[in-house]
Every structure is written in structure tokens, then in C-alpha cells.
Design a protein around this motif. Structure first.
Motif, PDB file in Angstrom:
ATOM      1  N   TYR A   1      10.416  -3.106  -5.453  1.00  0.00           N
ATOM      2  CA  TYR A   1       9.393  -2.225  -6.007  1.00  0.00           C
ATOM      3  C   TYR A   1       8.680  -2.901  -7.175  1.00  0.00           C
ATOM      4  N   SER A   2       7.358  -2.778  -7.204  1.00  0.00           N
ATOM      5  CA  SER A   2       6.595  -3.278  -8.344  1.00  0.00           C
ATOM      6  C   SER A   2       6.560  -2.211  -9.436  1.00  0.00           C
ATOM      7  N   TYR A   3       6.350  -2.661 -10.659  1.00  0.00           N
ATOM      8  CA  TYR A   3       6.298  -1.729 -11.787  1.00  0.00           C
ATOM      9  C   TYR A   3       5.383  -2.299 -12.867  1.00  0.00           C
ATOM     10  N   PRO A   4       4.720  -1.434 -13.632  1.00  0.00           N
ATOM     11  CA  PRO A   4       3.786  -1.902 -14.656  1.00  0.00           C
ATOM     12  C   PRO A   4       4.521  -2.360 -15.919  1.00  0.00           C
ATOM     13  N   LEU A   5       4.026  -3.418 -16.522  1.00  0.00           N
ATOM     14  CA  LEU A   5       4.521  -3.884 -17.817  1.00  0.00           C
ATOM     15  C   LEU A   5       3.594  -3.453 -18.952  1.00  0.00           C
ATOM     16  N   ARG A   6       2.475  -2.844 -18.561  1.00  0.00           N
ATOM     17  CA  ARG A   6       1.511  -2.344 -19.538  1.00  0.00           C
ATOM     18  C   ARG A   6       0.793  -1.162 -18.928  1.00  0.00           C
ATOM     19  N   ALA A   7       0.471  -0.198 -19.737  1.00  0.00           N
ATOM     20  CA  ALA A   7      -0.164   1.020 -19.239  1.00  0.00           C
ATOM     21  C   ALA A   7      -1.517   0.699 -18.604  1.00  0.00           C
ATOM     22  N   GLY A   8      -1.783   1.353 -17.477  1.00  0.00           N
ATOM     23  CA  GLY A   8      -3.091   1.273 -16.856  1.00  0.00           C
ATOM     24  C   GLY A   8      -3.295   0.161 -15.849  1.00  0.00           C
ATOM     25  N   VAL A   9      -2.319  -0.752 -15.716  1.00  0.00           N
ATOM     26  CA  VAL A   9      -2.558  -1.909 -14.846  1.00  0.00           C
ATOM     27  C   VAL A   9      -2.528  -1.530 -13.364  1.00  0.00           C
TER      28      VAL A   9
ATOM     29  N   ALA B   1     -11.295 -11.195 -13.462  1.00  0.00           N
ATOM     30  CA  ALA B   1     -10.306 -11.439 -14.512  1.00  0.00           C
ATOM     31  C   ALA B   1      -9.438 -10.211 -14.765  1.00  0.00           C
ATOM     32  N   CYS B   2     -10.025  -9.008 -14.660  1.00  0.00           N
ATOM     33  CA  CYS B   2      -9.245  -7.797 -14.911  1.00  0.00           C
ATOM     34  C   CYS B   2      -8.147  -7.621 -13.865  1.00  0.00           C
ATOM     35  N   LYS B   3      -8.435  -8.040 -12.621  1.00  0.00           N
ATOM     36  CA  LYS B   3      -7.431  -7.959 -11.558  1.00  0.00           C
ATOM     37  C   LYS B   3      -6.309  -8.970 -11.809  1.00  0.00           C
ATOM     38  N   ARG B   4      -6.669 -10.188 -12.152  1.00  0.00           N
ATOM     39  CA  ARG B   4      -5.670 -11.219 -12.408  1.00  0.00           C
ATOM     40  C   ARG B   4      -4.804 -10.844 -13.602  1.00  0.00           C
ATOM     41  N   ASP B   5      -5.422 -10.241 -14.595  1.00  0.00           N
ATOM     42  CA  ASP B   5      -4.660  -9.800 -15.769  1.00  0.00           C
ATOM     43  C   ASP B   5      -3.696  -8.673 -15.402  1.00  0.00           C
ATOM     44  N   ALA B   6      -4.129  -7.752 -14.541  1.00  0.00           N
ATOM     45  CA  ALA B   6      -3.260  -6.661 -14.107  1.00  0.00           C
ATOM     46  C   ALA B   6      -2.062  -7.201 -13.328  1.00  0.00           C
ATOM     47  N   ILE B   7      -2.304  -8.159 -12.436  1.00  0.00           N
ATOM     48  CA  ILE B   7      -1.212  -8.759 -11.667  1.00  0.00           C
ATOM     49  C   ILE B   7      -0.217  -9.428 -12.599  1.00  0.00           C
ATOM     50  N   ALA B   8      -0.724 -10.107 -13.630  1.00  0.00           N
ATOM     51  CA  ALA B   8       0.157 -10.810 -14.576  1.00  0.00           C
ATOM     52  C   ALA B   8       0.993  -9.853 -15.413  1.00  0.00           C
ATOM     53  N   HIS B   9       0.549  -8.596 -15.523  1.00  0.00           N
ATOM     54  CA  HIS B   9       1.277  -7.621 -16.331  1.00  0.00           C
ATOM     55  C   HIS B   9       1.978  -6.574 -15.474  1.00  0.00           C
ATOM     56  N   MET B  10       2.437  -7.003 -14.297  1.00  0.00           N
ATOM     57  CA  MET B  10       3.291  -6.179 -13.461  1.00  0.00           C
ATOM     58  C   MET B  10       4.500  -7.002 -13.042  1.00  0.00           C
ATOM     59  N   GLY B  11       5.630  -6.321 -12.865  1.00  0.00           N
ATOM     60  CA  GLY B  11       6.841  -6.990 -12.418  1.00  0.00           C
ATOM     61  C   GLY B  11       7.260  -6.474 -11.066  1.00  0.00           C
ATOM     62  N   MET B  12       8.236  -7.153 -10.473  1.00  0.00           N
ATOM     63  CA  MET B  12       8.759  -6.744  -9.169  1.00  0.00           C
ATOM     64  C   MET B  12      10.272  -6.893  -9.195  1.00  0.00           C
ATOM     65  N   SER B  13      10.966  -5.804  -8.919  1.00  0.00           N
ATOM     66  CA  SER B  13      12.413  -5.786  -9.041  1.00  0.00           C
ATOM     67  C   SER B  13      13.093  -6.211  -7.743  1.00  0.00           C
ATOM     68  N   HIS B  14      14.385  -6.516  -7.859  1.00  0.00           N
ATOM     69  CA  HIS B  14      15.213  -6.764  -6.687  1.00  0.00           C
ATOM     70  C   HIS B  14      15.477  -5.440  -5.962  1.00  0.00           C
ATOM     71  N   GLY B  15      15.869  -5.545  -4.707  1.00  0.00           N
ATOM     72  CA  GLY B  15      16.229  -4.350  -3.947  1.00  0.00           C
ATOM     73  C   GLY B  15      16.920  -4.738  -2.656  1.00  0.00           C
ATOM     74  N   MET B  16      17.934  -3.988  -2.294  1.00  0.00           N
ATOM     75  CA  MET B  16      18.663  -4.296  -1.063  1.00  0.00           C
ATOM     76  C   MET B  16      19.352  -3.055  -0.527  1.00  0.00           C
ATOM     77  N   LYS B  17      19.662  -3.098   0.766  1.00  0.00           N
ATOM     78  CA  LYS B  17      20.468  -2.073   1.415  1.00  0.00           C
ATOM     79  C   LYS B  17      21.712  -2.740   1.998  1.00  0.00           C
ATOM     80  N   VAL B  18      22.835  -2.074   1.836  1.00  0.00           N
ATOM     81  CA  VAL B  18      24.071  -2.514   2.465  1.00  0.00           C
ATOM     82  C   VAL B  18      24.540  -1.376   3.371  1.00  0.00           C
ATOM     83  N   VAL B  19      24.568  -1.634   4.668  1.00  0.00           N
ATOM     84  CA  VAL B  19      24.985  -0.630   5.646  1.00  0.00           C
ATOM     85  C   VAL B  19      26.445  -0.890   5.995  1.00  0.00           C
ATOM     86  N   LEU B  20      27.277   0.115   5.762  1.00  0.00           N
ATOM     87  CA  LEU B  20      28.713   0.017   6.042  1.00  0.00           C
ATOM     88  C   LEU B  20      29.033   0.847   7.275  1.00  0.00           C
TER      89      LEU B  20
END
Length: 220
Positions: free
Chosen positions: A199-207, A77-96
Motif C-alpha cells: 500500500y502507498s501512503y502520503p509523507l506530506r499532506a495533499g500529495v 514538477a508537481c507530479k514528480r514532487d508528489a511521487i517523491a513524497h509518498m512511501g510504499m509499505s511491505h505486504g504479504m499473505k500467508v495461507v495456512l
């Protein structure tokens, strides 16, 4: 700093490969850590099986969050709770691709905290034997990437060229990037079926720490 391998990453993999069985195009969909004899059994989407003493899971957060891999027994449960309290942002590269260098030869990276492309990398000309091709890589993450993925490619490239023109333009040549532009390539990690973000990022400390801790002595 950032370093580029002159021969690419292939030789590095070749150095690490001897004695190691490498499976590619092998999508893991189930991990059983209570198999007979104390083994770990990993099953692929095609039903193929690998048995091992332990397993190291290094998939993106989105794969864990969306349940692409079933764990038996289920993650604590602690793992599932940690996953639920993390986000993942968009990211891209544009090569010109540029027909002519308009930036100082010694310039390799510029950080632009208040622009659409927050990092701009410069390659080509002084780094390659082929002096006829140079590239500018625009790295876009976070809220800026959320905006960028919603834009038509041509509009996005136009915005990035305008950013470069503002950075390097002078009175005698106000649009150096636009004038030398010769094509683009876009890679959006959000479109990759096995990444779906940057990139993932925490929504709560310690996750992060909680998610990174092993489960027993065979699931890491």
C-alpha cells in the motif's frame, strides 16, 4: 464488507470484455502524450505500440517512483514532487492449510492490532463442498511485514501458528492451530516485479490529490 465471488473473477472480466481489446503480458515502458494528430502513444518493452485518445495510468507507486515508464513530455514538477513524497509499505499473505476447523464456524475475520498478522481470515469447511480442506489467511502489512519478509518461511509460519494458538487455545487443547496445520503458501507483493510493495501512503499532506489530478486532457 468483503465478499467472494462463488465462480471466481473470470465471469466478471468476461462481462466487461465485449468490445474491449485486452492486452496481457504487455509491459508499458513509454507514454507519449504529444504524438502526431493529438493521439497518445503507449509503447511496450518489446516495442509494440498502442494509439489512443487518452490514457489512464493505474500502476503501483513503485513503478512511477523507479521510472519504469518514461513520459514524453516528462511529468510536471508537481507530479514528480508528489511521487517523491509518498512511501510504499511491505505486504504479504500467508495461507495456512488446516486438516480440521478449530475456530467457530461463524468466524470469518478477526482483527489483531497488536499481533504479527493484523488480520486473519477464515475459509473452507462451511464455504466449500470439500469439507476436508480449510484455510486460514494471515494478512501482514506495515512494520510487521517488514519483519516478516526478513524471516525464513518456516520461522514465520511458526510465529503465525503460535498467534493462532494464543487466540483459540484452551486448557484442554492449548495448540489447536499447530496440531491441525498441514502446509502453507506465502505471497509477498514486494517480490512481484511490477508491484514491489503493498500500500502507498502520503509523507506530506495533499500529495495524493496532486498525483491524482489529470495532466491536460489526455493523461489521467
Amino acid at each position: 464488507g468483503n465478499y467472494r465471488l462463488a465462480t471466481g473473477y473470470g465471469p466478471l472480466l468476461d462481462m466487461l470484455r465485449p468490445g474491449v481489446r485486452v492486452l496481457t503480458t504487455w509491459q508499458a515502458t513509454r507514454i507519449d502524450t504529444n504524438a502526431a494528430g493529438g493521439a497518445v502513444v503507449v509503447t511496450s518493452a518489446r516495442g509494440d505500440v498502442v494509439r489512443a485518445k487518452s490514457v489512464l495510468v493505474t500502476v503501483p507507486l513503485s513503478v512511477l517512483r523507479d521510472g519504469d515508464i518514461q513520459f514524453d513530455p516528462p511529468l510536471p514538477a508537481c507530479k514528480r514532487d508528489a511521487i517523491a513524497h509518498m512511501g510504499m509499505s511491505h505486504g504479504m499473505k500467508v495461507v495456512l492449510r488446516m486438516k480440521k476447523r478449530f475456530w467457530p464456524q461463524s468466524t470469518t475475520l478477526i482483527l489483531c492490532a497488536d499481533a504479527l498478522a493484523t488480520q486473519v481470515w477464515f475459509d473452507g469447511f462451511h464455504m466449500r463442498n470439500d469439507a476436508s480442506v480449510g484455510t486460514v489467511t494471515c494478512f501482514i502489512v506495515g512494520p510487521e511485514a517488514a519483519l516478516a519478509v526478513s524471516m525464513p518461511h518456516e520461522a514465520l509460519v511458526k510465529r503465525l501458528l503460535a498467534q493462532l494458538d494464543e487466540m483459540f487455545g484452551v486448557k484442554a487443547r492449548p495448540r489447536p492451530a499447530t496440531d491441525t496445520y498441514d502446509g502453507f503458501l506465502i505471497y509477498n507483493w514486494g517480490d512481484h516485479p511490477f508491484i514491489r510493495g503493498a500500500y502507498s501512503y502520503p509523507l506530506r499532506a495533499g500529495v495524493r490529490r496532486t498525483l491524482g489530478e489529470p495532466v491536460g486532457d489526455n493523461l489521467y
